[in-house]
Design a protein around this motif. Structure first.
Motif, PDB file in Angstrom:
ATOM      1  N   ALA A 264      41.513  30.096  32.300  1.00 40.08           N
ATOM      2  CA  ALA A 264      40.841  29.594  33.492  1.00 40.08           C
ATOM      3  C   ALA A 264      40.633  28.095  33.356  1.00 40.08           C
ATOM      4  O   ALA A 264      40.417  27.585  32.246  1.00 40.08           O
ATOM      5  CB  ALA A 264      39.503  30.294  33.700  1.00 40.08           C
ATOM      6  N   SER A 265      40.696  27.368  34.472  1.00 38.57           N
ATOM      7  CA  SER A 265      40.522  25.923  34.416  1.00 38.57           C
ATOM      8  C   SER A 265      39.917  25.411  35.717  1.00 38.57           C
ATOM      9  O   SER A 265      40.070  26.021  36.776  1.00 38.57           O
ATOM     10  CB  SER A 265      41.865  25.226  34.164  1.00 38.57           C
ATOM     11  OG  SER A 265      42.740  25.401  35.264  1.00 38.57           O
TER      12      SER A 265
ATOM     13  N   SER B 281      41.546  27.488  38.883  1.00 36.66           N
ATOM     14  CA  SER B 281      42.646  28.448  38.761  1.00 36.66           C
ATOM     15  C   SER B 281      42.356  29.456  37.656  1.00 36.66           C
ATOM     16  O   SER B 281      41.589  29.183  36.718  1.00 36.66           O
ATOM     17  CB  SER B 281      43.966  27.725  38.470  1.00 36.66           C
ATOM     18  OG  SER B 281      43.897  27.027  37.233  1.00 36.66           O
ATOM     19  N   TYR B 282      43.000  30.622  37.783  1.00 37.68           N
ATOM     20  CA  TYR B 282      42.851  31.682  36.783  1.00 37.68           C
ATOM     21  C   TYR B 282      44.183  32.399  36.615  1.00 37.68           C
ATOM     22  O   TYR B 282      44.821  32.775  37.603  1.00 37.68           O
ATOM     23  CB  TYR B 282      41.775  32.685  37.209  1.00 37.68           C
ATOM     24  CG  TYR B 282      41.621  33.848  36.257  1.00 37.68           C
ATOM     25  CD1 TYR B 282      40.935  33.696  35.059  1.00 37.68           C
ATOM     26  CD2 TYR B 282      42.174  35.089  36.546  1.00 37.68           C
ATOM     27  CE1 TYR B 282      40.788  34.758  34.174  1.00 37.68           C
ATOM     28  CE2 TYR B 282      42.035  36.159  35.680  1.00 37.68           C
ATOM     29  CZ  TYR B 282      41.340  35.985  34.489  1.00 37.68           C
ATOM     30  OH  TYR B 282      41.210  37.037  33.624  1.00 37.68           O
ATOM     31  N   VAL B 283      44.597  32.549  35.376  1.00 33.48           N
ATOM     32  CA  VAL B 283      45.845  33.238  35.046  1.00 33.48           C
ATOM     33  C   VAL B 283      45.528  34.411  34.133  1.00 33.48           C
ATOM     34  O   VAL B 283      44.781  34.254  33.152  1.00 33.48           O
ATOM     35  CB  VAL B 283      46.839  32.292  34.343  1.00 33.48           C
ATOM     36  CG1 VAL B 283      48.101  33.050  33.920  1.00 33.48           C
ATOM     37  CG2 VAL B 283      47.197  31.127  35.241  1.00 33.48           C
ATOM     38  N   HIS B 284      46.083  35.582  34.461  1.00 35.84           N
ATOM     39  CA  HIS B 284      45.895  36.763  33.621  1.00 35.84           C
ATOM     40  C   HIS B 284      47.264  37.324  33.254  1.00 35.84           C
ATOM     41  O   HIS B 284      48.083  37.626  34.123  1.00 35.84           O
ATOM     42  CB  HIS B 284      45.087  37.844  34.344  1.00 35.84           C
ATOM     43  CG  HIS B 284      44.714  38.993  33.461  1.00 35.84           C
ATOM     44  ND1 HIS B 284      43.603  38.960  32.636  1.00 35.84           N
ATOM     45  CD2 HIS B 284      45.302  40.192  33.257  1.00 35.84           C
ATOM     46  CE1 HIS B 284      43.533  40.093  31.970  1.00 35.84           C
ATOM     47  NE2 HIS B 284      44.547  40.869  32.326  1.00 35.84           N
ATOM     48  N   HIS B 285      47.523  37.423  31.955  1.00 34.95           N
ATOM     49  CA  HIS B 285      48.797  37.955  31.471  1.00 34.95           C
ATOM     50  C   HIS B 285      48.772  39.478  31.478  1.00 34.95           C
ATOM     51  O   HIS B 285      47.781  40.108  31.070  1.00 34.95           O
ATOM     52  CB  HIS B 285      49.093  37.443  30.064  1.00 34.95           C
ATOM     53  CG  HIS B 285      49.226  35.953  29.986  1.00 34.95           C
ATOM     54  ND1 HIS B 285      50.325  35.286  30.464  1.00 34.95           N
ATOM     55  CD2 HIS B 285      48.391  34.999  29.507  1.00 34.95           C
ATOM     56  CE1 HIS B 285      50.175  33.987  30.271  1.00 34.95           C
ATOM     57  NE2 HIS B 285      49.003  33.784  29.702  1.00 34.95           N
ATOM     58  N   LEU B 286      49.877  40.061  31.929  1.00 33.35           N
ATOM     59  CA  LEU B 286      49.939  41.507  32.112  1.00 33.35           C
ATOM     60  C   LEU B 286      50.630  42.234  30.967  1.00 33.35           C
ATOM     61  O   LEU B 286      50.678  43.460  30.966  1.00 33.35           O
ATOM     62  CB  LEU B 286      50.670  41.821  33.429  1.00 33.35           C
ATOM     63  CG  LEU B 286      50.092  41.152  34.679  1.00 33.35           C
ATOM     64  CD1 LEU B 286      50.948  41.488  35.892  1.00 33.35           C
ATOM     65  CD2 LEU B 286      48.648  41.575  34.897  1.00 33.35           C
ATOM     66  N   ASP B 287      51.183  41.490  30.008  1.00 33.26           N
ATOM     67  CA  ASP B 287      51.853  42.123  28.877  1.00 33.26           C
ATOM     68  C   ASP B 287      51.624  41.283  27.632  1.00 33.26           C
ATOM     69  O   ASP B 287      51.229  40.124  27.694  1.00 33.26           O
ATOM     70  CB  ASP B 287      53.348  42.288  29.141  1.00 33.26           C
ATOM     71  CG  ASP B 287      54.035  40.948  29.340  1.00 33.26           C
ATOM     72  OD1 ASP B 287      53.556  40.168  30.182  1.00 33.26           O
ATOM     73  OD2 ASP B 287      55.029  40.664  28.653  1.00 33.26           O
TER      74      ASP B 287
END
Length: 256
Positions: free
Chosen positions: A171-172, A185-191
């Motif tokens: 998150a930033s 922004s927020y990024v979530h990895h799925l693997d």
């Protein structure tokens, strides 16, 4: 290099790459080849309307030296020379675009376990100076950036940001455009391999009271194929199919 907080440019970079990298409104194809001797060649062709353009890029790496050169169909030649560890925990990057000899630029980066610092100066008679600093750890980082025009004596930019990174997410928040915009922004990895991810970003421009909300993501169909898509609240949709050939040639295609 150290395992510190990273460069200021890394704050929000994962979300930015997911939402912008490789997207192209024109027809584009890129082919890359690699050799065991440390040489990489990339050829790119772009068709925009009835016009076509292209470039050929070569990269050579030897020990702590990296040399890049790119030649396009308009006879522009861009060269970049990168030298790491010339001094402990430092990296120097010099670039020049011919025939625009005023485009020369020299950047020095310093890495520490709890801080990073960069300074870049244009190599011309009226140089602009850019400086960034970041403090923290690989998990949480605070940073700032400033640009100064030596001719006018004015600051061309100043930006601040914070990022929080976990094994499966990032998150930033960035305050940019001299305080006129804020972007979260927020990024979530799925693997576990981080090839598939979901991303959300909201931008607020104070001068116009405009909000832009964008969602997107990437999905690894298999170990060679990735699909990306994005959509914002203004109804703008983007999609991308990226496929890598197993024999060492990468092909990227973005439909117009």
């Amino acid at each position: 290099m150290s395992k510190g907080p990273g460069l200021f440019a890394d704050i929000g970079k994962k979300a930015k790459d997911l939402l912008t990298k490789d997207y192209n409104a024109d027809q584009k194809i890129s082919i890359s080849t690699y050799s065991g001797a440390g040489v990489a060649l990339t050829s790119t062709a772009v068709k925009k309307g009835g016009l076509s353009a292209g470039d050929v890029a070569a990269q050579y790496k030897y020990k702590n030296v990296l040399f890049d050169v790119k030649v396009d169909t308009e006879s522009n030649i861009l060269t970049t020379f990168t030298l790491t560890e010339i001094l402990p925990s430092t990296k120097a990057i010099a670039s020049l675009k011919v025939p625009d000899y005023n485009s020369g630029k020299l950047e020095v980066q310093y890495f520490h376990d709890h801080a990073t610092f960069t300074s870049a100066i244009a190599l011309n008679q009226s140089p602009c100076i850019d400086v960034t600093a970041t403090i923290g750890t690989p998990s949480i980082a605070f940073g700032a950036e400033a640009g100064y025009d030596t001719t006018s004596g004015n600051f061309t930019k100043y930006t601040a940001g914070i990022s929080v990174t976990k094994p499966d997410s990032c998150a930033s928040i960035i305050l940019g455009d001299k305080g006129d915009t804020i972007r979260a922004s927020y990024v979530h990895h799925l693997d576990n391999l981080k090839k598939s991810a979901a991303v959300g970003e909201i931008t607020r421009r104070f001068s116009t009271n405009e909000n832009t909300f964008t969602v997107g993501g990437s999905y690894a169909v298999d170990h060679l194929t990735v699909v990306k898509a994005k959509l914002n609240n203004h109804g703008k949709l983007g999609a991308l199919l990226q496929h890598e050939r197993h024999f060492g040639i990468c092909a990227f295609y973005s439909p117009g």
